[in-house]
Motif scaffolding. Structure first.
Motif, mmCIF file in Angstrom:
data_model
loop_
_atom_site.group_PDB
_atom_site.id
_atom_site.type_symbol
_atom_site.label_atom_id
_atom_site.label_comp_id
_atom_site.label_asym_id
_atom_site.label_seq_id
_atom_site.Cartn_x
_atom_site.Cartn_y
_atom_site.Cartn_z
ATOM 1 N N TRP A 128 -96.261 104.793 -0.182
ATOM 2 C CA TRP A 128 -96.259 106.034 0.598
ATOM 3 C C TRP A 128 -95.212 105.852 1.798
ATOM 4 C CZ3 TRP A 128 -97.800 107.222 5.513
ATOM 5 C CH2 TRP A 128 -97.559 108.632 5.977
ATOM 6 N N LYS A 129 -95.589 104.629 2.347
ATOM 7 C CA LYS A 129 -94.512 104.390 3.495
ATOM 8 C C LYS A 129 -93.133 104.030 3.337
ATOM 9 C CE LYS A 129 -98.222 102.143 6.597
ATOM 10 N NZ LYS A 129 -98.628 101.030 7.149
ATOM 11 N N ASP A 130 -92.897 103.435 1.985
ATOM 12 C CA ASP A 130 -91.534 103.184 1.659
ATOM 13 C C ASP A 130 -90.884 104.683 1.306
ATOM 14 O OD1 ASP A 130 -91.690 100.669 1.972
ATOM 15 O OD2 ASP A 130 -92.070 100.039 -0.061
ATOM 16 N N SER A 131 -91.650 105.394 0.705
ATOM 17 C CA SER A 131 -91.102 106.977 0.364
ATOM 18 C C SER A 131 -90.431 107.498 1.494
ATOM 19 C CB SER A 131 -92.140 107.527 -0.465
ATOM 20 O OG SER A 131 -92.518 106.991 -1.533
ATOM 21 N N ILE A 132 -91.506 107.693 2.617
ATOM 22 C CA ILE A 132 -91.147 108.490 3.691
ATOM 23 C C ILE A 132 -89.761 107.467 4.324
ATOM 24 C CG2 ILE A 132 -91.777 108.631 6.357
ATOM 25 C CD1 ILE A 132 -93.180 110.448 4.085
ATOM 26 N N LYS A 133 -89.807 106.117 4.299
ATOM 27 C CA LYS A 133 -88.553 105.400 4.969
ATOM 28 C C LYS A 133 -87.486 105.907 4.090
ATOM 29 C CE LYS A 133 -88.167 101.057 4.012
ATOM 30 N NZ LYS A 133 -88.463 99.543 3.918
ATOM 31 N N ASP A 134 -87.483 106.113 2.926
ATOM 32 C CA ASP A 134 -86.378 106.301 1.834
ATOM 33 C C ASP A 134 -85.799 107.709 2.153
ATOM 34 O OD1 ASP A 134 -86.459 103.974 0.783
ATOM 35 O OD2 ASP A 134 -87.643 104.432 -0.966
ATOM 36 N N ILE A 135 -86.581 108.705 2.511
ATOM 37 C CA ILE A 135 -86.690 109.966 2.847
ATOM 38 C C ILE A 135 -85.503 110.066 3.978
ATOM 39 C CG2 ILE A 135 -87.475 112.334 3.385
ATOM 40 C CD1 ILE A 135 -89.706 111.716 1.338
ATOM 41 N N ILE A 136 -86.103 109.577 5.022
ATOM 42 C CA ILE A 136 -85.513 109.343 6.524
ATOM 43 C C ILE A 136 -84.014 108.510 6.425
ATOM 44 C CG2 ILE A 136 -85.599 108.489 8.471
ATOM 45 C CD1 ILE A 136 -88.609 108.702 8.534
ATOM 46 N N ASP A 137 -83.913 107.661 5.467
ATOM 47 C CA ASP A 137 -82.622 107.114 5.175
ATOM 48 C C ASP A 137 -81.858 107.931 4.538
ATOM 49 O OD1 ASP A 137 -80.889 104.892 5.156
ATOM 50 O OD2 ASP A 137 -81.539 104.138 3.300
ATOM 51 N N ILE A 138 -82.201 108.652 3.577
ATOM 52 C CA ILE A 138 -81.399 109.744 3.201
ATOM 53 C C ILE A 138 -80.773 110.652 3.811
ATOM 54 C CG2 ILE A 138 -81.157 111.464 0.870
ATOM 55 C CD1 ILE A 138 -83.026 109.438 -0.721
ATOM 56 N N LEU A 139 -81.681 111.343 4.744
ATOM 57 C CA LEU A 139 -81.424 112.281 5.490
ATOM 58 C C LEU A 139 -80.411 111.995 6.406
ATOM 59 C CD1 LEU A 139 -84.882 114.078 6.143
ATOM 60 C CD2 LEU A 139 -83.276 115.060 4.581
ATOM 61 N N ILE A 140 -80.640 110.788 7.197
ATOM 62 C CA ILE A 140 -79.611 110.506 8.141
ATOM 63 C C ILE A 140 -78.258 109.983 7.320
ATOM 64 C CG2 ILE A 140 -79.124 108.566 9.539
ATOM 65 C CD1 ILE A 140 -81.964 108.160 10.197
ATOM 66 N N VAL A 141 -78.163 109.548 6.259
ATOM 67 C CA VAL A 141 -76.753 109.213 5.860
ATOM 68 C C VAL A 141 -76.435 110.644 5.304
ATOM 69 C CG1 VAL A 141 -75.580 108.500 3.750
ATOM 70 C CG2 VAL A 141 -77.396 107.101 4.920
ATOM 71 N N SER A 142 -77.052 111.737 4.666
ATOM 72 C CA SER A 142 -76.483 112.888 4.452
ATOM 73 C C SER A 142 -76.090 113.616 5.554
ATOM 74 C CB SER A 142 -77.731 113.812 3.728
ATOM 75 O OG SER A 142 -78.044 113.089 2.544
ATOM 76 N N TYR A 143 -76.530 113.448 6.722
ATOM 77 C CA TYR A 143 -76.359 114.300 7.993
ATOM 78 C C TYR A 143 -75.072 113.730 8.687
ATOM 79 C CZ TYR A 143 -76.440 116.091 12.551
ATOM 80 O OH TYR A 143 -76.132 116.797 13.962
ATOM 81 N N ILE A 144 -74.755 112.114 8.469
ATOM 82 C CA ILE A 144 -73.566 111.861 8.804
ATOM 83 C C ILE A 144 -72.458 112.176 8.052
ATOM 84 C CG2 ILE A 144 -72.451 109.279 9.079
ATOM 85 C CD1 ILE A 144 -75.087 107.947 9.989
ATOM 86 N N ILE A 145 -72.551 112.127 6.578
ATOM 87 C CA ILE A 145 -71.460 112.462 5.715
ATOM 88 C C ILE A 145 -71.151 114.072 5.901
ATOM 89 C CG2 ILE A 145 -71.061 113.011 3.263
ATOM 90 C CD1 ILE A 145 -72.782 110.810 2.437
ATOM 91 N N TYR A 146 -72.066 114.691 6.393
ATOM 92 C CA TYR A 146 -71.894 116.150 6.673
ATOM 93 C C TYR A 146 -70.959 116.363 7.893
ATOM 94 C CZ TYR A 146 -72.883 120.853 8.552
ATOM 95 O OH TYR A 146 -72.461 122.141 9.190
ATOM 96 N N LYS A 147 -71.326 115.465 8.811
ATOM 97 C CA LYS A 147 -70.472 115.676 10.100
ATOM 98 C C LYS A 147 -69.181 115.037 9.805
ATOM 99 C CE LYS A 147 -73.053 117.769 13.141
ATOM 100 N NZ LYS A 147 -72.510 118.827 13.619
ATOM 101 N N LEU A 148 -69.044 114.136 8.980
ATOM 102 C CA LEU A 148 -67.593 113.511 8.610
ATOM 103 C C LEU A 148 -66.739 114.369 7.689
ATOM 104 C CD1 LEU A 148 -68.655 109.845 7.649
ATOM 105 C CD2 LEU A 148 -67.312 110.663 10.053
ATOM 106 N N MET A 149 -67.533 115.187 6.873
ATOM 107 C CA MET A 149 -66.623 116.237 6.372
ATOM 108 C C MET A 149 -66.209 117.580 7.354
ATOM 109 S SD MET A 149 -69.265 116.773 3.035
ATOM 110 C CE MET A 149 -68.112 118.110 2.168
ATOM 111 N N GLN A 150 -67.073 117.694 8.206
ATOM 112 C CA GLN A 150 -66.760 118.644 9.285
ATOM 113 C C GLN A 150 -65.660 118.263 10.133
ATOM 114 O OE1 GLN A 150 -70.334 119.578 11.769
ATOM 115 N NE2 GLN A 150 -70.307 121.603 10.821
ATOM 116 N N LEU A 151 -65.450 116.972 10.442
ATOM 117 C CA LEU A 151 -64.347 116.168 11.087
ATOM 118 C C LEU A 151 -63.259 116.599 10.435
ATOM 119 C CD1 LEU A 151 -63.860 114.557 13.779
ATOM 120 C CD2 LEU A 151 -63.999 112.440 12.173
ATOM 121 N N VAL A 152 -63.115 116.196 9.202
ATOM 122 C CA VAL A 152 -61.715 116.108 8.286
ATOM 123 C C VAL A 152 -61.377 117.544 7.902
ATOM 124 C CG1 VAL A 152 -62.034 113.802 7.831
ATOM 125 C CG2 VAL A 152 -62.779 115.561 5.987
#
Length: 274
Positions: free
Chosen positions: A9-33
């Motif tokens: 359960w803890k690993d799943s929460i960690k994976d979800i947070i990891d995916i959300l952070i990476v997705s947000y960074i990719i989204y911001k990079l797309m906005q940048l270019v």
């Protein structure tokens, strides 16, 4: 058993947070270019990746070898090609601007349009040339960097002063981002459309040019005739009247979701009248 269940359960929460952070960074990079030449380059890279995938799937050895060679040197090439965007990202990160939301969504359209209209009327009566560009969804950062940074609140007085002849900032375009004057004396791409009237000079060609490669809206004041023109989507409306200009700017600049929220549901497209 409980230990392993808890661990999973803890690993799943960690994976979800990891995916959300990476997705947000990719989204911001797309906005940048977005709105820069980097978008077209990314499309080219996507085509190369698809080509490599097909060559692997169909065992096209020569094509696969060629793609592998391109990818080998591609990392260095990407760093060189995307150097302006990478520099801009690092600068914005240092200023704390990379993760802020776009100011356009908070833009008070009425105030901004009114200030621009007052300035345009003043300039048109005195036949003072001007070029004002409204940024919309497509970013214009590569063009603001060609001018003088201002980051000032929009006001008719400031716009008028910028375009007064023989002043340092009068030659070039003013770019508006949200409710701010982002930069003045900016260089814009000139339209290469052969069907544009020969009567139109560099200022009008720049207004049309930026509207061809982005979704920006340009307002031009002719220094020869004092006529006001509006350029949008690669087209120009010459000698546009004040009422039409105000109406068009409001309809184009007002965020579509806000229009939808203000419109009663029974009057929206697809709605019923009971």
């Amino acid at each position: 058993m409980d230990y392993f269940t808890s661990l999973t359960w803890k690993d799943s929460i960690k994976d979800i947070i990891d995916i959300l952070i990476v997705s947000y960074i990719i989204y911001k990079l797309m906005q940048l270019v977005r709105g820069t030449r980097a978008v077209q380059l990314l499309k080219g890279i996507f085509v190369l990746v698809i080509t490599w995938g097909l060559s692997t799937w169909f065992n096209l050895y020569t094509l696969k070898w060629l793609m592998n060679q391109m990818f080998t040197f591609g990392v260095v090439s990407v760093l060189i090609i995307f150097q302006p965007e990478l520099r801009r990202a690092l600068e914005q990160l240092g200023r704390g601007k990379l993760f802020r939301s776009s100011s356009f969504q908070e833009m008070d359209v009425s105030i901004s349009v009114n200030e621009v209209i007052k300035a345009v009327n003043y300039l048109a009566k005195r036949k003072i040339g001007a070029l004002i560009v409204f940024e919309r969804d497509t970013g214009l950062n590569e063009y603001t960097e060609s001018g003088i940074k201002m980051d000032s609140r929009i006001s008719s007085e400031l716009l008028i002063n910028i375009f007064i002849p023989n002043t340092p900032l009068h030659d070039g375009a003013v770019i508006l981002q949200g409710s701010q004057i982002a930069a003045a004396a900016c260089y814009l791409p000139l339209s290469e459309n052969p069907f544009i009237s020969k009567e139109l000079g560099t200022r009008h060609r720049a207004a049309i040019g930026v509207s061809e490669v982005t979704d920006a809206i340009s307002v031009v004041v002719s220094e020869e005739t004092g006529q006001v023109s509006l350029a949008i989507n690669g087209l120009v409306v010459r000698d546009i009247k004040e009422e039409s200009l105000i109406s068009k700017l409001h309809s184009e600049l007002t965020p579509k979701q806000k229009i939808s929220e203000k419109t009663p549901f029974w009057k929206r497209k697809g709605g019923t009248n009971g």
